[in-house]
Design an enzyme around this catalytic site. Structure first.
Site, PDB file in Angstrom:
ATOM      1  N   ARG A 246      48.122 -65.599  12.720  1.00  7.10           N
ATOM      2  CA  ARG A 246      47.282 -65.949  13.863  1.00  7.10           C
ATOM      3  C   ARG A 246      46.786 -67.380  13.665  1.00  7.10           C
ATOM      4  O   ARG A 246      46.417 -67.775  12.557  1.00  7.10           O
ATOM      5  CB  ARG A 246      46.092 -64.991  13.997  1.00  7.10           C
ATOM      6  CG  ARG A 246      46.475 -63.578  14.429  1.00  7.10           C
ATOM      7  CD  ARG A 246      46.918 -63.552  15.884  1.00  7.10           C
ATOM      8  NE  ARG A 246      47.201 -62.197  16.359  1.00  7.10           N
ATOM      9  CZ  ARG A 246      48.395 -61.638  16.363  1.00  7.10           C
ATOM     10  NH1 ARG A 246      49.441 -62.316  15.873  1.00  7.10           N
ATOM     11  NH2 ARG A 246      48.567 -60.411  16.838  1.00  7.10           N
ATOM     12  N   GLU A 274      46.273 -71.470  21.783  1.00  3.43           N
ATOM     13  CA  GLU A 274      47.696 -71.264  21.997  1.00  3.43           C
ATOM     14  C   GLU A 274      47.955 -71.117  23.492  1.00  3.43           C
ATOM     15  O   GLU A 274      47.372 -70.220  24.115  1.00  3.43           O
ATOM     16  CB  GLU A 274      48.142 -70.010  21.249  1.00  3.43           C
ATOM     17  CG  GLU A 274      49.626 -69.865  21.097  1.00  3.43           C
ATOM     18  CD  GLU A 274      49.991 -68.711  20.179  1.00  3.43           C
ATOM     19  OE1 GLU A 274      50.404 -68.954  19.036  1.00  3.43           O
ATOM     20  OE2 GLU A 274      49.835 -67.560  20.637  1.00  3.43           O
ATOM     21  N   HIS A 293      55.521 -69.610  19.214  1.00  5.90           N
ATOM     22  CA  HIS A 293      55.208 -68.189  18.975  1.00  5.90           C
ATOM     23  C   HIS A 293      56.447 -67.313  19.209  1.00  5.90           C
ATOM     24  O   HIS A 293      56.425 -66.338  19.962  1.00  5.90           O
ATOM     25  CB  HIS A 293      54.062 -67.732  19.884  1.00  5.90           C
ATOM     26  CG  HIS A 293      53.337 -66.528  19.352  1.00  5.90           C
ATOM     27  ND1 HIS A 293      51.979 -66.346  19.480  1.00  5.90           N
ATOM     28  CD2 HIS A 293      53.786 -65.440  18.669  1.00  5.90           C
ATOM     29  CE1 HIS A 293      51.628 -65.194  18.926  1.00  5.90           C
ATOM     30  NE2 HIS A 293      52.716 -64.629  18.424  1.00  5.90           N
TER      31      HIS A 293
END
Length: 335
Positions: A246, A274, A293
């Protein structure tokens, strides 16, 4: 076979045929009663509310709204949530657990591509692929007979932070390679580390002694900004930080400041925020390799998540327990 339990899809609608391709969808239809044309993306829609009233199994995935008390009240027969993705933290509220609803997750399956991505990045970083590729592109030539000092994976020290599903799977993937692997995890003990075949170290010692540090801890109050300026300063010159966990585990301002010195490199598949703002220095720093990601399940990999859910549905329909049940007691310290 007894009457099939009634199920309902709840996720981003366009994901259903990707997560459940025809062969898996056929298996699902054999064990549950489900309307493939009805996918709940908004639990307030009248047709969805009507289906919820009789739903026993909710098949969830990315894009599923949170299961709040109103949703649960609308689904009085709900007895299981089968999540075709990883973490259920953003999906399940207290009411799910208070009502004794069983929850299953495909987190083990989603760990596979993340560990594979991380292994690839560790090995590529060991060969200094990212910097040398840029140098080759700039110079359009390289010496064929030159030996590059400091490059290679023979005996390279890899520190894994977090004995999570992904951390453990990564340790297994690293085993065949000629690497020295250590682990930092406050919940692991020496016996567990020995079973994994790694040395257990305090975080600071792992940071000081690792050429590559790979983060696999969950995001909790304790792990927020786990890696800040002090921790980055402990890492040796030339070390690489990899984050596929994360983004909030890393203090990005401190990381940018350290990267600007040229002392460290970073591979980031997750960031905070993000996505990064368009003016983030991380896009342009030559020693930062940022990916969107994508380490988790993508493309043909998402069918692996669907297979886990179908197998769980088959177990429920046959009267058996879930193989990938989520333990609520340990949810706060897991991904």
């Amino acid at each position: 076979m007894s009457e099939r339990p009634r199920a309902l899809f709840a996720m981003t609608p366009q994901n259903v045929p990707l997560v459940f391709p025809p062969d898996l969808l056929a298996r699902l239809h054999r064990c549950v009663e489900i309307d493939s044309t009805l996918v709940a993306h908004d639990f307030t829609e009248p047709r969805v509310l009507g289906a919820l009233a009789g739903t026993e199994i909710l098949i969830t995935g990315w894009g599923c709204p949170r299961l709040d008390p109103d949703v649960l009240d609308a689904a009085p027969r709900l007895r299981a949530v089968l999540h075709a993705a990883g973490s259920v933290k953003g999906l399940t509220g207290p009411g799910v657990w208070q009502r004794g609803i069983a929850v299953s997750s495909a987190a083990d399956a989603n760990a596979v591509p993340v560990a594979e991505y991380t292994l690839a990045m560790i090995l590529l970083a060991g060969k200094d692929v990212f910097a040398l590729r840029d140098r080759l592109r700039d110079r359009r030539a390289f010496p064929y007979d030159g030996i590059l000092p400091g490059v290679g994976n023979h005996g390279r020290r890899v520190g894994v932070v977090g004995a999570s599903r992904i951390g453990r799977r990564l340790i297994g993937l690293l085993r065949p390679h000629d690497l020295a692997v250590t682990l930092a995890d406050p919940y692991a003990d020496a016996a567990e580390a020995a079973r994994l075949g790694v040395a257990l170290l305090p975080l600071d010692e792992l940071l000081r002694s690792s050429d590559v540090v790979s983060l696999h801890a969950p995001q909790t109050a304790e792990t927020r900004r786990l890696i800040g300026a002090r921790e980055l300063a402990l890492m040796p010159d030339g070390a690489v930080l990899i984050n596929t966990a994360r983004g909030a585990l890393v203090d990005h301002e401190a990381l940018v400041a350290e990267l600007r010195t040229g002392r460290l490199s970073a591979v980031l598949d997750v960031t905070d925020p993000e996505p990064l703002p368009a003016d983030s220095p991380l896009y342009d720093l030559p020693n930062a390799f940022v990916t969107p990601h994508l380490a988790g399940s993508q493309g043909n990999e998402v069918a692996r998540l669907g297979r886990v859910v179908v197998e769980e549905a088959e177990r429920l329909a046959a009267g058996h327990g879930l193989l990938h049940a989520v333990d609520h007691a340990s949810l706060e310290r897991t991904a």
